[in-house]
Design a protein around this motif. Structure first.
Motif, PDB file in Angstrom:
ATOM      1  N   ALA A  29      -9.872   7.334 -12.644  1.00  0.00           N
ATOM      2  CA  ALA A  29      -9.387   8.780 -13.300  1.00  0.00           C
ATOM      3  C   ALA A  29      -9.268   9.830 -11.956  1.00  0.00           C
ATOM      4  O   ALA A  29      -8.199  10.505 -11.832  1.00  0.00           O
ATOM      5  N   LYS A  30     -10.183   9.793 -11.099  1.00  0.00           N
ATOM      6  CA  LYS A  30     -10.122  10.668  -9.928  1.00  0.00           C
ATOM      7  C   LYS A  30      -8.890  10.365  -9.067  1.00  0.00           C
ATOM      8  O   LYS A  30      -8.371  11.385  -8.718  1.00  0.00           O
ATOM      9  N   LEU A  31      -8.877   9.203  -8.886  1.00  0.00           N
ATOM     10  CA  LEU A  31      -7.621   8.716  -8.025  1.00  0.00           C
ATOM     11  C   LEU A  31      -6.280   9.062  -8.568  1.00  0.00           C
ATOM     12  O   LEU A  31      -5.281   9.552  -7.812  1.00  0.00           O
ATOM     13  N   THR A  32      -5.970   9.009  -9.940  1.00  0.00           N
ATOM     14  CA  THR A  32      -4.795   9.291 -10.432  1.00  0.00           C
ATOM     15  C   THR A  32      -4.719  10.705 -10.459  1.00  0.00           C
ATOM     16  O   THR A  32      -3.448  11.258 -10.172  1.00  0.00           O
ATOM     17  N   ASP A  37      -0.434  14.513  -8.292  1.00  0.00           N
ATOM     18  CA  ASP A  37      -0.110  15.501  -7.957  1.00  0.00           C
ATOM     19  C   ASP A  37       0.595  15.773  -6.694  1.00  0.00           C
ATOM     20  O   ASP A  37       1.610  16.494  -6.615  1.00  0.00           O
ATOM     21  N   LYS A  38      -0.037  14.986  -5.822  1.00  0.00           N
ATOM     22  CA  LYS A  38       0.417  14.951  -4.479  1.00  0.00           C
ATOM     23  C   LYS A  38       1.926  14.309  -4.289  1.00  0.00           C
ATOM     24  O   LYS A  38       2.770  14.514  -3.524  1.00  0.00           O
ATOM     25  N   ARG A  50      11.182   5.041  -4.401  1.00  0.00           N
ATOM     26  CA  ARG A  50      10.420   4.409  -3.062  1.00  0.00           C
ATOM     27  C   ARG A  50       9.766   5.253  -2.601  1.00  0.00           C
ATOM     28  O   ARG A  50       8.301   4.973  -2.183  1.00  0.00           O
ATOM     29  N   SER A  51       9.911   6.714  -2.200  1.00  0.00           N
ATOM     30  CA  SER A  51       9.011   7.298  -1.623  1.00  0.00           C
ATOM     31  C   SER A  51       7.549   7.722  -2.387  1.00  0.00           C
ATOM     32  O   SER A  51       6.610   7.776  -1.597  1.00  0.00           O
ATOM     33  N   GLU A  52       7.826   7.734  -3.686  1.00  0.00           N
ATOM     34  CA  GLU A  52       6.508   7.941  -4.558  1.00  0.00           C
ATOM     35  C   GLU A  52       5.830   6.839  -4.633  1.00  0.00           C
ATOM     36  O   GLU A  52       4.615   6.884  -4.492  1.00  0.00           O
ATOM     37  N   VAL A  53       6.330   5.839  -4.592  1.00  0.00           N
ATOM     38  CA  VAL A  53       5.679   4.233  -4.701  1.00  0.00           C
ATOM     39  C   VAL A  53       4.808   4.317  -3.433  1.00  0.00           C
ATOM     40  O   VAL A  53       3.684   3.933  -3.338  1.00  0.00           O
ATOM     41  N   SER A  54       5.300   4.509  -2.145  1.00  0.00           N
ATOM     42  CA  SER A  54       4.716   4.634  -0.799  1.00  0.00           C
ATOM     43  C   SER A  54       3.739   5.562  -1.009  1.00  0.00           C
ATOM     44  O   SER A  54       2.556   5.401  -0.308  1.00  0.00           O
ATOM     45  N   LEU A  56       1.976   7.019  -3.376  1.00  0.00           N
ATOM     46  CA  LEU A  56       0.968   6.600  -4.243  1.00  0.00           C
ATOM     47  C   LEU A  56       0.011   5.336  -3.764  1.00  0.00           C
ATOM     48  O   LEU A  56      -1.226   5.392  -3.940  1.00  0.00           O
ATOM     49  N   SER A  57       0.630   4.533  -3.065  1.00  0.00           N
ATOM     50  CA  SER A  57       0.094   3.433  -2.390  1.00  0.00           C
ATOM     51  C   SER A  57      -1.006   3.777  -1.309  1.00  0.00           C
ATOM     52  O   SER A  57      -1.944   3.712  -0.936  1.00  0.00           O
ATOM     53  N   ASN A  58      -0.420   4.722  -0.480  1.00  0.00           N
ATOM     54  CA  ASN A  58      -1.099   5.203   0.712  1.00  0.00           C
ATOM     55  C   ASN A  58      -2.425   5.950   0.198  1.00  0.00           C
ATOM     56  O   ASN A  58      -3.361   5.892   0.874  1.00  0.00           O
ATOM     57  N   CYS A  59      -1.902   7.069  -0.740  1.00  0.00           N
ATOM     58  CA  CYS A  59      -3.049   8.004  -1.078  1.00  0.00           C
ATOM     59  C   CYS A  59      -4.045   7.143  -1.786  1.00  0.00           C
ATOM     60  O   CYS A  59      -5.278   7.308  -1.507  1.00  0.00           O
ATOM     61  N   ALA A  60      -3.825   5.788  -2.582  1.00  0.00           N
ATOM     62  CA  ALA A  60      -4.808   5.195  -3.233  1.00  0.00           C
ATOM     63  C   ALA A  60      -5.543   4.411  -2.133  1.00  0.00           C
ATOM     64  O   ALA A  60      -6.870   4.489  -2.271  1.00  0.00           O
TER      65      ALA A  60
END
Length: 78
Positions: A29-32, A37-38, A50-54, A56-60
């Motif tokens: 939940a915190k990660l989401t 938002d970022k 593609r940029s959103e996937v990248s 999200l992956s890097n952020c996680a």
């Protein structure tokens, strides 16, 4: 639940498993919240760009690494 039940090894194991699940759910939940938002900048469609996937992956990954580092610091007493 009475005191005798709390001393039962099976009950202790079950409680620990549930506690672990709750911690994992909190982390997701915190990660989401942190990454959504970022990283999600466009309108919500059937798939992420593609940029959103990248992002999200890097952020996680960064979030998980920071969480692990923080936990290690607290458990080592530093």
């Amino acid at each position: 639940m009475d005191a005798a039940a709390l001393n039962n090894p099976r009950v202790k194991k079950l409680l620990e498993e549930e506690r672990t699940k709750a911690i994992a759910n909190q982390l997701v939940a915190k990660l989401t919240d942190a990454c959504w938002d970022k990283c999600i900048t466009g309108s919500i469609g059937s798939s992420f760009s593609r940029s959103e996937v990248s992002c999200l992956s890097n952020c996680a990954k960064r979030y998980a690494e920071l969480k692990m580092l923080t936990m290690q610091k607290f458990t080592s007493g530093r």
